[in-house]
Design an enzyme around this catalytic site. Structure first.
Site, mmCIF file in Angstrom:
data_model
loop_
_atom_site.group_PDB
_atom_site.id
_atom_site.type_symbol
_atom_site.label_atom_id
_atom_site.label_comp_id
_atom_site.label_asym_id
_atom_site.label_seq_id
_atom_site.Cartn_x
_atom_site.Cartn_y
_atom_site.Cartn_z
ATOM 1 N N LYS A 185 0.847 -1.203 0.000
ATOM 2 C CA LYS A 185 0.000 0.000 0.000
ATOM 3 C C LYS A 185 0.878 1.246 0.000
ATOM 4 O O LYS A 185 1.905 1.292 0.688
ATOM 5 C CB LYS A 185 -0.888 -0.052 1.250
ATOM 6 C CG LYS A 185 -1.979 0.986 1.344
ATOM 7 C CD LYS A 185 -2.852 0.732 2.582
ATOM 8 C CE LYS A 185 -4.002 1.705 2.718
ATOM 9 N NZ LYS A 185 -4.860 1.394 3.886
ATOM 10 N N SER A 202 -9.801 1.184 2.791
ATOM 11 C CA SER A 202 -8.961 2.050 2.006
ATOM 12 C C SER A 202 -7.833 1.323 1.275
ATOM 13 O O SER A 202 -7.205 1.895 0.398
ATOM 14 C CB SER A 202 -8.341 3.120 2.916
ATOM 15 O OG SER A 202 -7.500 2.500 3.888
ATOM 16 N N SER A 260 -10.044 -1.313 6.979
ATOM 17 C CA SER A 260 -9.498 -1.139 5.629
ATOM 18 C C SER A 260 -8.719 -2.304 5.039
ATOM 19 O O SER A 260 -8.300 -2.237 3.888
ATOM 20 C CB SER A 260 -8.619 0.098 5.576
ATOM 21 O OG SER A 260 -9.432 1.232 5.462
HETATM 22 N N1 GLN Z 1 -13.496 3.294 6.406
HETATM 23 C C1 GLN Z 1 -12.866 3.690 7.629
HETATM 24 C C2 GLN Z 1 -12.485 5.145 7.567
HETATM 25 O O1 GLN Z 1 -12.772 5.741 6.592
HETATM 26 C C3 GLN Z 1 -11.691 2.827 7.940
HETATM 27 C C4 GLN Z 1 -10.480 3.197 7.192
HETATM 28 C C5 GLN Z 1 -9.289 2.381 7.577
HETATM 29 O O2 GLN Z 1 -9.404 1.327 8.197
HETATM 30 N N2 GLN Z 1 -8.139 2.898 7.220
HETATM 31 O O3 GLN Z 1 -11.925 5.691 8.460
#
Ligand code: GLN
Length: 469
Positions: free
Chosen positions: A64, A139, A163
């Site tokens: 990532k 994400s 995410s």
């Molecule tokens: N969807 C969640 C957020 O927007 C989790 C994101 C994540 O785990 N990085 O914060």
């Protein structure tokens, strides 16, 4: 898709170690596959392998974007870091390289890991290989799409509130969020430091265990890291005899798509056939997870993101000689809408006079949620839920409705707040799209979780090949 890229990572590593496959040939097959990616999953693809040998046998790793990689772009999906090349490499990426996994490329993601769809990336959305009009989840959407499409054998993602697990579910692959502290966060561009954890995204449970066992460490550069108290074993279980699975009655299934619910029920029935018992368990405060998370995560983000001021890293806008207007213009131009929304929410929640009403209260809810799990694990081995309430949605479908987007995290956020490990495994299709089954256990129970997930995976028999077609 070549025969080489058909192999799971564990199979490919074994072939390289046995001398049946050249590490260079393996790297070249994936480099070509990644270079040919048409899902916008990659932001960078390496030319040459930077590691070989070891247990990981030269199997290349997609990473990532937010993991710092020396001399290689590390932008966390943000325009404010466009072109930024850090002078050092994240501990976890270094450990995996030392174990024999060379860097294959950097993958697209939501900006600073804020999102559930990968639509918040400054470098454009990622397409889901099962249906290109749909999101891959987020994400870690680029990592999940690359693994599902077969352009990477495995990948690293990060999970702050879901995410890793949510994109794994939406792309039909395995995603493991480790116990908080199992993996060093050194060199991960921070979102919410008390929640962020790195974990594997893989085609199957064995690959997840193989990658994860080389990720854990107590790192002097991350004071919150502990490593793993025991070596992570490769999973072998095919039975769930004696395992008690807890089905939480306090998490509402109201917003869950019928097809996702059917897949969940089907797998619970399979688990019983494998010898497990299904018991109702109680997590009375988990329903407040989203509210607490969306105070705590933005609060920490507002503090972490204060360092992007145009002075030290990345973008610097022209402030016409005036320092304050340079700061303001840099942050105005460099951050996307969702990141700005979180900075404002977080700054407000931390401001004097509101701190205790918002941040303090959210932290107390967090403690209650952690206690709920501790109590639940007195009578069950694992808590099981669907990973996400829906299958992959259409690109643009939820873009104007941040609250609906936040509800994607309903089943994943409670474990993040409690700091405990959870895995999502492919759980069959609904309307032709993948669904995920989530298993969570007490802190540092990863080996047991992986074993149970392995037994279920064998019984479910999911076929991920349509995504790689
Ligand atoms: N969807 C969640 C957020 O927007 C989790 C994101 C994540 O785990 N990085 O914060």
């Amino acid at each position: 898709m070549s025969d080489i890229t058909d192999l799971t990572a564990a199979q490919a590593a074994a072939k390289v170690r046995a001398g049946e496959l050249g590490a260079d040939e393996l790297f070249a097959a994936y480099r070509d596959a990644a270079a040919g990616d048409d899902l916008n999953a990659y932001l960078y693809v390496a030319d040459e392998p930077n590691a070989s040998g070891g247990e990981l046998g030269g199997v290349p790793l997609a990473v990532k974007d937010l993991f710092c990689t020396e001399g290689v772009i590390s932008q966390s999906g943000s325009k404010i870091l466009e072109g930024y090349k850090p002078p050092y490499t994240a501990t976890v990426v270094e450990r995996l390289r030392d174990a024999g996994a060379p860097l294959l490329g950097k993958t697209n993601q939501d900006e600073f890991a804020m999102g559930s769809s990968n639509e918040n990336s400054a470098f454009g959305p990622v397409n889901n290989p099962w249906d290109r009009e749909r999101v891959p989840g987020g994400s870690s959407g680029g990592s999940a799409a690359a693994v599902a499409a077969g352009t990477a054998p495995w990948a690293l993602g990060t999970d702050t509130g879901g995410s890793i697990r949510q994109p794994a579910a939406m792309c039909g692959i395995v995603g493991l969020k480790p116990t908080y502290g199992a993996v060093s966060r050194y060199g991960m561009i921070a979102f919410a430091s008390s929640l962020d954890q790195a974990g594997p995204l893989t085609r199957d449970v064995t690959d997840a265990a193989l990658l994860f066992r080389h990720m854990t460490s107590k790192d002097p550069c991350d004071a919150t890291s502990l490593g793993s108290p025991e070596a992570i074993a490769l999973p072998s279980a095919t039975s769930l005899e004696g395992i008690r699975l807890g089905r939480p009655d306090d998490l509402s299934t109201e917003g869950v798509e019928p097809g996702v619910m059917e897949a969940y029920e089907r797998t619970l029935a399979l688990a019983e056939e494998l010898g497990a018992t299904i018991e109702t368990c109680h997590l009375p405060h988990a329903d407040h997870g989203i509210s607490a998370y969306y105070v705590i995560a933005p609060a920490e983000a507002s503090s972490n993101l204060a360092r992007f001021d145009g002075v030290r890293y990345g973008l610097r806008a022209d402030g016409s000689g005036d320092l304050l207007s340079m700061y303001t213009k840099t942050r105005h131009d460099g951050f996307g809408a969702e990141v700005k929304r979180r900075i404002m929410l977080g700054t407000y929640a931390l401001s004097s006079g509101y701190y205790d009403a918002y941040y303090g209260r959210a932290q107390r809810v967090r403690t209650l949620i952690a206690q709920d799990f501790t109590r639940a694990f007195e009578s069950v081995d694992f808590v099981v839920t669907p990973t996400a309430p829906t299958t992959a949605f259409k690109i643009g479908e939820l873009a104007d409705d941040p609250l609906a987007m936040y509800l994607n995290d309903y089943f994943t956020v409670p474990m993040s707040l409690a700091g405990i490990p959870a895995i999502s495994i492919p759980n069959g299709l609904s309307d032709g799209r993948p669904t995920g089954f989530q298993l969570t256990g007490p802190a540092f129970s990863e080996s047991r979780i992986l074993d149970a997930a392995h037994a279920l995976e064998q019984a479910i028999g999911f076929d991920g090949s349509p995504a790689r077609a």
